[in-house]
Design a protein around this motif. Structure first.
Motif, PDB file in Angstrom:
ATOM      1  N   ASN A  77       0.799  -1.226   0.000  1.00  0.00           N
ATOM      2  CA  ASN A  77       0.000   0.000   0.000  1.00  0.00           C
ATOM      3  C   ASN A  77       0.832   1.276   0.000  1.00  0.00           C
ATOM      4  O   ASN A  77       0.305   2.355  -0.266  1.00  0.00           O
ATOM      5  N   ALA A  78       2.116   1.185   0.327  1.00  0.00           N
ATOM      6  CA  ALA A  78       2.940   2.381   0.459  1.00  0.00           C
ATOM      7  C   ALA A  78       3.165   3.031  -0.907  1.00  0.00           C
ATOM      8  O   ALA A  78       3.511   2.355  -1.874  1.00  0.00           O
ATOM      9  N   PRO A  79       2.963   4.355  -1.015  1.00  0.00           N
ATOM     10  CA  PRO A  79       3.188   5.039  -2.299  1.00  0.00           C
ATOM     11  C   PRO A  79       4.670   5.129  -2.624  1.00  0.00           C
ATOM     12  O   PRO A  79       5.529   5.034  -1.749  1.00  0.00           O
ATOM     13  N   ILE A  80       4.969   5.314  -3.894  1.00  0.00           N
ATOM     14  CA  ILE A  80       6.351   5.468  -4.343  1.00  0.00           C
ATOM     15  C   ILE A  80       6.455   6.716  -5.218  1.00  0.00           C
ATOM     16  O   ILE A  80       5.514   7.077  -5.917  1.00  0.00           O
ATOM     17  N   ALA A  81       7.594   7.382  -5.154  1.00  0.00           N
ATOM     18  CA  ALA A  81       7.847   8.573  -5.978  1.00  0.00           C
ATOM     19  C   ALA A  81       8.657   8.152  -7.195  1.00  0.00           C
ATOM     20  O   ALA A  81       9.844   8.454  -7.315  1.00  0.00           O
ATOM     21  N   LYS A  82       8.008   7.401  -8.080  1.00  0.00           N
ATOM     22  CA  LYS A  82       8.694   6.903  -9.271  1.00  0.00           C
ATOM     23  C   LYS A  82       7.823   7.108 -10.492  1.00  0.00           C
ATOM     24  O   LYS A  82       6.647   7.470 -10.389  1.00  0.00           O
ATOM     25  N   THR A  83       8.402   6.883 -11.652  1.00  0.00           N
ATOM     26  CA  THR A  83       7.670   7.053 -12.898  1.00  0.00           C
ATOM     27  C   THR A  83       8.184   6.056 -13.919  1.00  0.00           C
ATOM     28  O   THR A  83       9.122   5.286 -13.651  1.00  0.00           O
ATOM     29  N   ASP A 108       7.317  -2.061  -8.017  1.00  0.00           N
ATOM     30  CA  ASP A 108       7.133  -0.673  -8.445  1.00  0.00           C
ATOM     31  C   ASP A 108       6.229  -0.605  -9.667  1.00  0.00           C
ATOM     32  O   ASP A 108       5.346   0.260  -9.758  1.00  0.00           O
ATOM     33  N   ALA A 109       6.451  -1.495 -10.622  1.00  0.00           N
ATOM     34  CA  ALA A 109       5.656  -1.472 -11.851  1.00  0.00           C
ATOM     35  C   ALA A 109       4.178  -1.692 -11.554  1.00  0.00           C
ATOM     36  O   ALA A 109       3.304  -0.991 -12.095  1.00  0.00           O
ATOM     37  N   LEU A 110       3.869  -2.650 -10.699  1.00  0.00           N
ATOM     38  CA  LEU A 110       2.473  -2.927 -10.368  1.00  0.00           C
ATOM     39  C   LEU A 110       1.812  -1.728  -9.702  1.00  0.00           C
ATOM     40  O   LEU A 110       0.630  -1.449  -9.927  1.00  0.00           O
ATOM     41  N   LYS A 111       2.569  -1.007  -8.882  1.00  0.00           N
ATOM     42  CA  LYS A 111       2.018   0.202  -8.259  1.00  0.00           C
ATOM     43  C   LYS A 111       1.763   1.280  -9.302  1.00  0.00           C
ATOM     44  O   LYS A 111       0.723   1.955  -9.281  1.00  0.00           O
ATOM     45  N   LEU A 112       2.693   1.458 -10.220  1.00  0.00           N
ATOM     46  CA  LEU A 112       2.552   2.502 -11.223  1.00  0.00           C
ATOM     47  C   LEU A 112       1.411   2.213 -12.194  1.00  0.00           C
ATOM     48  O   LEU A 112       0.819   3.139 -12.763  1.00  0.00           O
ATOM     49  N   LEU A 113       1.073   0.954 -12.383  1.00  0.00           N
ATOM     50  CA  LEU A 113       0.018   0.575 -13.323  1.00  0.00           C
ATOM     51  C   LEU A 113      -1.378   0.578 -12.711  1.00  0.00           C
ATOM     52  O   LEU A 113      -2.368   0.365 -13.429  1.00  0.00           O
ATOM     53  N   GLN A 114      -1.489   0.815 -11.413  1.00  0.00           N
ATOM     54  CA  GLN A 114      -2.757   0.643 -10.725  1.00  0.00           C
ATOM     55  C   GLN A 114      -3.895   1.458 -11.328  1.00  0.00           C
ATOM     56  O   GLN A 114      -5.002   0.944 -11.518  1.00  0.00           O
ATOM     57  N   LEU A 528       9.594   0.788 -21.670  1.00  0.00           N
ATOM     58  CA  LEU A 528       9.618   1.798 -20.618  1.00  0.00           C
ATOM     59  C   LEU A 528      10.508   1.292 -19.500  1.00  0.00           C
ATOM     60  O   LEU A 528      10.645   0.076 -19.311  1.00  0.00           O
ATOM     61  N   ARG A 529      11.104   2.210 -18.753  1.00  0.00           N
ATOM     62  CA  ARG A 529      11.877   1.774 -17.587  1.00  0.00           C
ATOM     63  C   ARG A 529      11.474   2.593 -16.364  1.00  0.00           C
ATOM     64  O   ARG A 529      11.117   3.771 -16.459  1.00  0.00           O
ATOM     65  N   ILE A 530      11.501   1.920 -15.242  1.00  0.00           N
ATOM     66  CA  ILE A 530      11.144   2.565 -13.983  1.00  0.00           C
ATOM     67  C   ILE A 530      12.300   3.444 -13.527  1.00  0.00           C
ATOM     68  O   ILE A 530      13.458   3.030 -13.552  1.00  0.00           O
ATOM     69  N   ASP A 531      11.978   4.650 -13.111  1.00  0.00           N
ATOM     70  CA  ASP A 531      12.994   5.585 -12.644  1.00  0.00           C
ATOM     71  C   ASP A 531      12.372   6.454 -11.561  1.00  0.00           C
ATOM     72  O   ASP A 531      11.160   6.428 -11.327  1.00  0.00           O
ATOM     73  N   THR A 532      13.218   7.244 -10.932  1.00  0.00           N
ATOM     74  CA  THR A 532      12.714   8.183  -9.937  1.00  0.00           C
ATOM     75  C   THR A 532      11.814   9.210 -10.613  1.00  0.00           C
ATOM     76  O   THR A 532      11.854   9.394 -11.828  1.00  0.00           O
ATOM     77  N   THR A 533      11.015   9.874  -9.833  1.00  0.00           N
ATOM     78  CA  THR A 533      10.091  10.860 -10.379  1.00  0.00           C
ATOM     79  C   THR A 533      10.799  11.916 -11.211  1.00  0.00           C
ATOM     80  O   THR A 533      11.983  12.217 -10.987  1.00  0.00           O
ATOM     81  N   ASN A 534      10.100  12.475 -12.162  1.00  0.00           N
ATOM     82  CA  ASN A 534      10.643  13.563 -12.975  1.00  0.00           C
ATOM     83  C   ASN A 534      10.732  14.880 -12.211  1.00  0.00           C
ATOM     84  O   ASN A 534      11.403  15.807 -12.660  1.00  0.00           O
ATOM     85  N   MET A 535      10.058  14.938 -11.083  1.00  0.00           N
ATOM     86  CA  MET A 535       9.989  16.190 -10.348  1.00  0.00           C
ATOM     87  C   MET A 535      11.196  16.328  -9.429  1.00  0.00           C
ATOM     88  O   MET A 535      11.545  15.405  -8.678  1.00  0.00           O
ATOM     89  N   GLN A 569       4.646  10.460 -17.390  1.00  0.00           N
ATOM     90  CA  GLN A 569       4.250  10.616 -15.993  1.00  0.00           C
ATOM     91  C   GLN A 569       2.848  11.218 -15.908  1.00  0.00           C
ATOM     92  O   GLN A 569       2.057  10.846 -15.027  1.00  0.00           O
ATOM     93  N   VAL A 570       2.518  12.118 -16.819  1.00  0.00           N
ATOM     94  CA  VAL A 570       1.171  12.673 -16.853  1.00  0.00           C
ATOM     95  C   VAL A 570       0.155  11.581 -17.184  1.00  0.00           C
ATOM     96  O   VAL A 570      -0.937  11.524 -16.586  1.00  0.00           O
ATOM     97  N   LEU A 571       0.483  10.691 -18.134  1.00  0.00           N
ATOM     98  CA  LEU A 571      -0.419   9.580 -18.454  1.00  0.00           C
ATOM     99  C   LEU A 571      -0.689   8.726 -17.224  1.00  0.00           C
ATOM    100  O   LEU A 571      -1.833   8.318 -16.969  1.00  0.00           O
ATOM    101  N   LEU A 572       0.363   8.453 -16.462  1.00  0.00           N
ATOM    102  CA  LEU A 572       0.193   7.668 -15.237  1.00  0.00           C
ATOM    103  C   LEU A 572      -0.663   8.414 -14.225  1.00  0.00           C
ATOM    104  O   LEU A 572      -1.577   7.844 -13.618  1.00  0.00           O
ATOM    105  N   ASP A 573      -0.358   9.682 -14.017  1.00  0.00           N
ATOM    106  CA  ASP A 573      -1.092  10.458 -13.011  1.00  0.00           C
ATOM    107  C   ASP A 573      -2.566  10.587 -13.363  1.00  0.00           C
ATOM    108  O   ASP A 573      -3.421  10.644 -12.474  1.00  0.00           O
ATOM    109  N   TRP A 574      -2.868  10.645 -14.653  1.00  0.00           N
ATOM    110  CA  TRP A 574      -4.249  10.781 -15.083  1.00  0.00           C
ATOM    111  C   TRP A 574      -4.927   9.421 -15.275  1.00  0.00           C
ATOM    112  O   TRP A 574      -6.096   9.343 -15.631  1.00  0.00           O
ATOM    113  N   GLY A 575      -4.187   8.354 -15.068  1.00  0.00           N
ATOM    114  CA  GLY A 575      -4.772   7.024 -15.203  1.00  0.00           C
ATOM    115  C   GLY A 575      -5.088   6.637 -16.627  1.00  0.00           C
ATOM    116  O   GLY A 575      -6.032   5.882 -16.882  1.00  0.00           O
ATOM    117  N   LEU A 576      -4.302   7.128 -17.584  1.00  0.00           N
ATOM    118  CA  LEU A 576      -4.517   6.804 -18.995  1.00  0.00           C
ATOM    119  C   LEU A 576      -3.613   5.645 -19.409  1.00  0.00           C
ATOM    120  O   LEU A 576      -2.527   5.468 -18.878  1.00  0.00           O
TER     121      LEU A 576
END
Length: 656
Positions: A77-83, A108-114, A528-535, A569-576
């Protein structure tokens, strides 16, 4: 060479070993003062073993428990700051494909795809690392927050790299494996559609634990069954030859699975060979059905016993419609409408009726007679039969036990890659059968332990077979192959590279083997590759900031990130979905991304003009996004919002 212990014996552990010999069920696992997992004795269980009556103890309940279970639940359940960052150079047909290959840790991938793929996956297949006593590659270290803990718990090597030894002697043999699997299964469940299912390959070592863990995650009532894959005899076992592995199957919601029409049927093996022989015999003998049938029976007899076509040797009768099996027309028990006369087409007399009458009602029998689906004997004394055509019985329920020689997959992969760069790959034809009966033609398949990429190969094979447009998502850790391995000698830096190359070559091969007049399959993938957030981290206290470097801290985006990185990262944040079509355009000298034909329009230039804002608003996209620092003043930002409010009020506008 082993080192001397240079200490006195650990008598506690010696005593635990002795008790384990007498009472294996009292040995459990716990954590010591430093948080490390070790073997221990369940004293309540020991007291019961040594008592002649029921010993009072903690409340009993049926559950699977292990040290680290709560930490594993927290990790899910813990959030991650990745993209996810796109890798165009590693992709195939990046702009058009609907497939994904993600490099990085699958947790990480499973969290990002939720959000993007919640409830959209029809079938998950995984082949997780078996618990063999070797070092783990997936090292979550849920409780690790400091280097000291990693050092004292032995989870880093001399260079500081994470390393979790999983030998049976360290007392964490099962706990570490369960802690690794638990959060991944929980997150995977969220991605399954209501009528979806997960297939999990596993061996004897963790089969029981995986079943109990999956029952907790998916619900025991959603257990579909276990398939046993006999893959060929092995001679490396001391007592029995372990020539099999299991595939455990759990449904997301078995009631939804039951409601699917024609669910879980697979095409019988050997049919194409039978049809080919029938066609050859028909060309040779013309309309002589007796000669064609005789030739077909002779062909069946010369087949080997392990030939899949031989299973269907009872389909040996033929007519102008094709190959059929004469099936009994008897009714099991009589009804008011099962007894009536059926007349022979030549003699005109009533044929011999079964004791309980006919299987079909009179009107159904009349239809079958009109369609020439009833086979009569030479006269009325021979009871007629129903022509059950092979073409009407091509599908069957998958068998729970099947044999496929595991050496075949290794040989084919070696030929495909030009060398034996991957040990013990899964068989793409076995996985193709799972894809066949577990999905429809446009479904999504996920494999988050991708390994050599067999699942992607299987999806492409099935699409080639039935003209489907199934999509896949593969996730593979960027694991470094052992220095002495064939993969390392061939120049592969990571297992993910091996997997991608296998998928590339398999895609080319599948398309080459298709008929020239068929449209090419989607054999590409977006890498695609998992990396730290763009921010960037721009939070600073006044003491940490001086006036000279204030200008350098205005941007909240890391300097090494591209505009396409920001888009994903925007696609992920918007759930697209991450395979939506992307088009690049220029508006007033600025680069604009148009996603899904206007579902999203994004501009990540460091400055935007009112003309750019208005041009985007006039297209009335569903969503629009800009860089926050692209507006020089608050007034410009407010003006942009006002433009959208007037021109495209339904557009959701955001800034990063």
């Amino acid at each position: 060479m082993e080192k001397l212990r240079m200490t006195s014996p650990d008598l506690t552990q010696a005593n635990i070993d002795k008790l384990a010999e007498l009472f294996p069920n009292v040995v459990t696992e716990t954590r010591d003062a430093d948080g490390a997992v070790k073997r221990a004795i369940d004293f309540d269980a020991l007291r019961q073993e040594l008592s002649d009556h029921i010993v009072e103890g903690p409340q009993e309940r049926y559950q699977l428990d292990w040290p680290g279970k709560r930490a594993a639940a927290f990790a899910a359940n813990a959030p991650i700051a990745k993209t996810l960052r796109p890798m165009r150079e590693e992709s195939v047909d990046f702009d058009a494909t609907k497939n994904l290959f993600i490099e990085g840790d699958n947790l990480d991938a499973l969290k990002l795809l939720q959000e993007s793929y919640l409830g959209k996956v029809k079938l998950i297949y995984i082949d997780p690392p078996y618990n063999t006593g070797n070092d783990f590659v997936y090292n979550d270290d849920f409780a690790a927050t400091t280097k000291d803990y990693l050092d004292r718990s032995g989870q880093v090597d001399n260079a500081g790299a994470r390393l979790t030894a999983n030998s049976e002697t360290n007392g964490r043999f099962h706990s570490d494996w369960l802690s690794m699997m638990s959060p991944r299964l929980k997150l995977a469940r969220n991605l399954l559609s209501e009528d979806g299912a997960i297939f999990m390959s596993i061996d004897d070592a963790e089969m029981g634990n995986l079943h109990r863990l999956a029952a907790e995650v998916f619900g025991e009532h959603n257990f579909v069954g276990a398939m046993v894959w006999a893959a060929g005899r092995k001679n490396d076992s001391k007592y029995i030859s372990s020539s099999h592995e299991y595939i455990l199957i759990f449904a997301r919601d078995i009631s939804s699975l039951d409601s699917r029409v024609g669910a879980w049927r697979t095409r019988k093996e050997g049919l194409d060979e039978i049809y080919a022989e029938y066609g050859r015999l028909r060309r040779a003998h013309g309309e002589d059905n007796a000669a064609v049938a005789s030739g077909l029976r002779a062909w069946y007899r010369q087949l080997g016993e392990d030939d899949p076509a031989k299973r269907h040797k009872h389909y040996s009768s033929v007519d102008e419609r094709g190959v059929f099996f004469p099936s009994d027309l008897s009714k099991n028990s009589p009804t008011s409408r099962s007894k009536y006369d059926v007349f022979h087409p030549v003699t005109g007399k009533a044929v011999s009726m079964p004791e309980h009458g006919w299987r079909y009602a009179p009107e159904q029998m009349a239809t079958l007679l009109a369609e020439n689906r009833i086979k009569f004997g030479p006269d009325e004394t021979t009871r007629p039969t129903y022509k059950r055509y092979l073409s009407d019985a091509e599908d069957e329920i998958p068998y729970s036990v099947f044999y496929v020689d595991g050496r075949g997959a290794s040989g084919r992969l070696k030929s495909l890659l030009g060398g034996a760069v991957f040990d013990n790959p899964k068989d793409e034809h076995v996985l193709r059968k799972i894809v066949e009966f577990g999905t429809s033609k446009d479904d999504l398949i996920l494999d988050f332990f991708a390994g050599s990429g067999t699942s992607a190969h299987a999806v492409m094979l099935q699409n080639a077979k039935d003209g489907g447009s199934r999509k896949y998502i593969l996730v593979q850790l960027d694991e470094i192959p052992a220095t002495h391995s064939n993969a390392a000698r061939e120049g592969y830096r990571t297992i993910a590279e091996v997997s991608r190359e296998r998928v590339r070559r398999a895609g080319k091969k599948v398309n080459m083997e298709r008929a020239a007049d068929t449209a090419p399959l989607d054999t590409g993938f977006r890498a695609l590759r998992i990396d730290t957030t763009n921010m960037a981290d721009v939070l600073r206290t006044p003491d940490e900031t001086n006036q000279l470097d204030l200008g350098e801290r205005t941007s909240s985006i890391k300097r090494d990130r591209t505009r396409e990185d920001l888009l994903f990262q925007v696609l992920l944040d918007w759930g697209l979905e991450l395979t939506l079509p992307i088009r690049r355009e220029q508006i007033d000298g600025r680069e604009v991304f148009v996603v899904d034909d206007g579902g999203l329009i994004a501009c990540f230039d460091e400055s935007v003009t009112p003309a750019v804002v208005r041009a985007i608003a006039e297209r009335q996209p569903v969503r629009a996004v800009f860089r926050d620092d692209a507006f020089a003043t608050d007034a410009e930002r407010i003006n942009a919002e006002q433009v959208f409010a007037e021109v495209s009020p339904d557009t959701s506008v955001k800034a990063i």
